[in-house]
Design an enzyme around this catalytic site. Structure first.
Site, PDB file in Angstrom:
ATOM      1  N   ASP A 132       6.219  -6.553   2.560  1.00 55.90           N
ATOM      2  CA  ASP A 132       5.426  -5.359   2.270  1.00 55.90           C
ATOM      3  C   ASP A 132       5.899  -4.861   0.903  1.00 55.90           C
ATOM      4  OD1 ASP A 132       4.492  -2.760   1.988  1.00 55.90           O
ATOM      5  OD2 ASP A 132       4.753  -2.232   4.104  1.00 55.90           O
TER       6      ASP A 132
ATOM      7  N   ARG B 217     -19.613  -7.927   5.468  1.00 59.48           N
ATOM      8  CA  ARG B 217     -18.336  -7.958   6.191  1.00 59.48           C
ATOM      9  C   ARG B 217     -17.588  -9.235   5.812  1.00 59.48           C
ATOM     10  NH1 ARG B 217     -18.361 -10.037  11.065  1.00 59.48           N
ATOM     11  NH2 ARG B 217     -20.171  -8.892  11.815  1.00 59.48           N
TER      12      ARG B 217
ATOM     13  N   LYS C  89      -1.576   3.337  -2.116  1.00 58.52           N
ATOM     14  CA  LYS C  89      -0.450   3.931  -2.842  1.00 58.52           C
ATOM     15  C   LYS C  89      -0.545   3.635  -4.342  1.00 58.52           C
ATOM     16  CE  LYS C  89       0.473   4.955   1.406  1.00 58.52           C
ATOM     17  NZ  LYS C  89       1.362   4.158   2.258  1.00 58.52           N
TER      18      LYS C  89
ATOM     19  N   TYR D  76       8.439   1.007   7.784  1.00 57.43           N
ATOM     20  CA  TYR D  76       7.422   2.057   7.710  1.00 57.43           C
ATOM     21  C   TYR D  76       6.978   2.413   9.146  1.00 57.43           C
ATOM     22  CZ  TYR D  76       2.844   4.147   6.988  1.00 57.43           C
ATOM     23  OH  TYR D  76       1.761   4.975   7.034  1.00 57.43           O
TER      24      TYR D  76
HETATM   25  C1  PLP Z   1       1.384   3.649   3.580  1.00 65.27           C
HETATM   26  C2  PLP Z   1       2.147   2.436   3.903  1.00 65.27           C
HETATM   27  C3  PLP Z   1       1.642   1.479   4.794  1.00 65.27           C
HETATM   28  C4  PLP Z   1       0.318   1.675   5.525  1.00 65.27           C
HETATM   29  O1  PLP Z   1      -0.774   1.673   4.660  1.00 65.27           O
HETATM   30  P1  PLP Z   1      -2.123   2.548   4.929  1.00 65.27           P
HETATM   31  O2  PLP Z   1      -2.918   2.269   3.702  1.00 65.27           O
HETATM   32  O3  PLP Z   1      -1.701   3.973   5.088  1.00 65.27           O
HETATM   33  O4  PLP Z   1      -2.757   2.012   6.161  1.00 65.27           O
HETATM   34  C5  PLP Z   1       2.400   0.347   5.013  1.00 65.27           C
HETATM   35  N1  PLP Z   1       3.592   0.158   4.425  1.00 65.27           N
HETATM   36  C6  PLP Z   1       4.104   1.056   3.561  1.00 65.27           C
HETATM   37  C7  PLP Z   1       5.433   0.797   2.929  1.00 65.27           C
HETATM   38  C8  PLP Z   1       3.416   2.225   3.275  1.00 65.27           C
HETATM   39  O5  PLP Z   1       3.948   3.125   2.450  1.00 65.27           O
END
Ligand code: PLP
Length: 383
Positions: A178, A53, A203, A106
């Protein structure tokens, strides 16, 4: 190969944190499926690892590579993008603090801030993030954080990171970006003055729709120490296998992002010319309001395209139901093209709030298939 300074992006993606294994010579760093590590006497750690962890060699390799790709000193990997977001927010905010967020954040980020953090007395103000004056005006004495997405999900709004960094620096506020939609190949917020970069590695970084993960990168040691504390303290860490898969994917990030951008540009142009399409939201189009800023801070414009369909919600739902090559699904950034209706799917959590998205909006994640097939599929779905 840990000195990432002079190396190019692709070289860093393939080598940083990934020396051949010293015991066997394996070119690919092993998948260390272990929870714990033998100690040479009490407290005698052999390579600094104690419990997985807290740290795992496969995760460390990923963290070093992610940091290098963002031009940061420190990287931390998490079990999901939301776990990374939660760690950043809870490391930086206390009861009574305030943060500024985009008015099209988001949906999951908004839900965490609006439904969870609010219970602990953290306040937020949504603003049009492309308007730096509006962001400056929203900063109060108790503002500790400005959270930015660019391009935003799903409206592809562009924020000027360098201008926002000036505004937050003046006010001693932390700027977190982000960077999920752009990926580190297309945009490096730390180099533009941001303090922290967050990724959903689910992603483009993962890139194959086969894992869930997140990351935080910073060059500020004090911030990284806080992130490391909560990464271990809350324990939302990725499995060694997910870390290994993500590392594998990073090696092709550059070639994938080039092709995602090629295909998305072709699709956005074709949609713009389609009589059933009211408007295309893609920062690569000269008529996009954020085009100039995007051209300044991004290498290319990425693989995400949104568009408004003439005929309202039903027309948008019909398009989503009729594609064959595009799969109807949430998420984005994989090799396969996806289509979705944000109002009913990814952004249902913001329905009825000031963040609600247009009902005629369709979002596509343009994959790596042949552009002609993608354009033909959308044309028949719109017909
Ligand atoms: C998918 C996404 C998230 C969240 O990420 P997860 O891996 O689904 O927890 C945050 N910000 C953006 C822009 C996203 O597309």
């Amino acid at each position: 190969m840990t000195d990432s300074g002079p190396l190019g992006f692709a070289t860093r993606a393939i080598h940083t944190g990934q020396e051949p294994d010293p015991t066997t010579g394996a070119v690919i760093p092993p998948l260390y499926a272990t929870s714990t590590y033998a100690q040479d006497g009490v407290g005698g750690l052999r390579k600094g690892f104690e419990y997985s962890r807290t740290g795992n060699p496969t995760r460390t390799a990923l963290e070093q590579c992610l940091a290098a790709l963002e031009g940061g000193r420190f990287g931390r990997a998490f079990a999901s993008g939301m776990a990374a977001t939660d760690t950043a927010l809870r490391s930086l905010l206390r009861p009574g603090d305030h943060l500024v967020i985009p008015n099209d954040t988001y949906g999951g980020t908004f839900r965490l801030i609006d439904k969870v953090l609010s219970q602990w007395g953290v306040e937020h103000t949504p603003v049009a993030i492309s308007d730096v004056d509006a962001v400056r005006a929203a900063i109060r004495p108790n503002t500790k954080l400005v959270w930015v997405e660019t391009p935003t999900n799903p409206l592809l709004t562009i924020a000027d990171i360098a201008l926002l960094a000036d505004a937050t620096r003046d006010a001693s506020v932390t700027l977190v970006v982000d960077n999920t939609f752009a990926s580190p190949y297309l945009q490096n917020p730390l180099e533009l003055g941001a303090d922290v970069v967050m990724h959903s590695t689910t992603k483009y970084l993962g890139g194959h729709s086969d894992l869930i993960g997140g990351a935080l990168v910073t060059s500020d040691e004090e911030l990284d120490t806080k992130f490391a504390f909560l990464q271990n303290g809350s324990g939302a860490v990725p499995s060694p296998f997910d870390a290994w898969l993500t590392l594998r994917s990073l090696k092709t990030l550059q070639v994938r992002m080039e092709k995602h951008s090629d295909n998305a540009e072709a699709v956005a142009q074709a949609l713009s010319a389609h009589p059933k399409v009211e408007r295309v939201l893609y920062p690569g189009l000269p008529e996009h309001p954020g085009h100039e800023t995007a051209a300044k801070q991004m290498r290319r414009f990425g693989g995400m395209v949104s568009f408004l369909v003439k005929g309202g919600e039903q027309a948008a739902l019909d398009v989503c139901a009729r594609t064959n090559v595009f799969t109807l699904a949430e998420s984005l950034g994989g090799v396969e093209s996806l289509i979705e209706h944000p109002g009913r799917m990814t952004h249902a959590s913001v329905a009825g709030t000031e963040l609600e998205v247009p009902a005629s909006l369709v979002r596509i994640s343009v994959g790596l298939e042949d552009a002609d097939d993608l354009i033909a599929d959308l044309s028949q779905a719109l017909a």
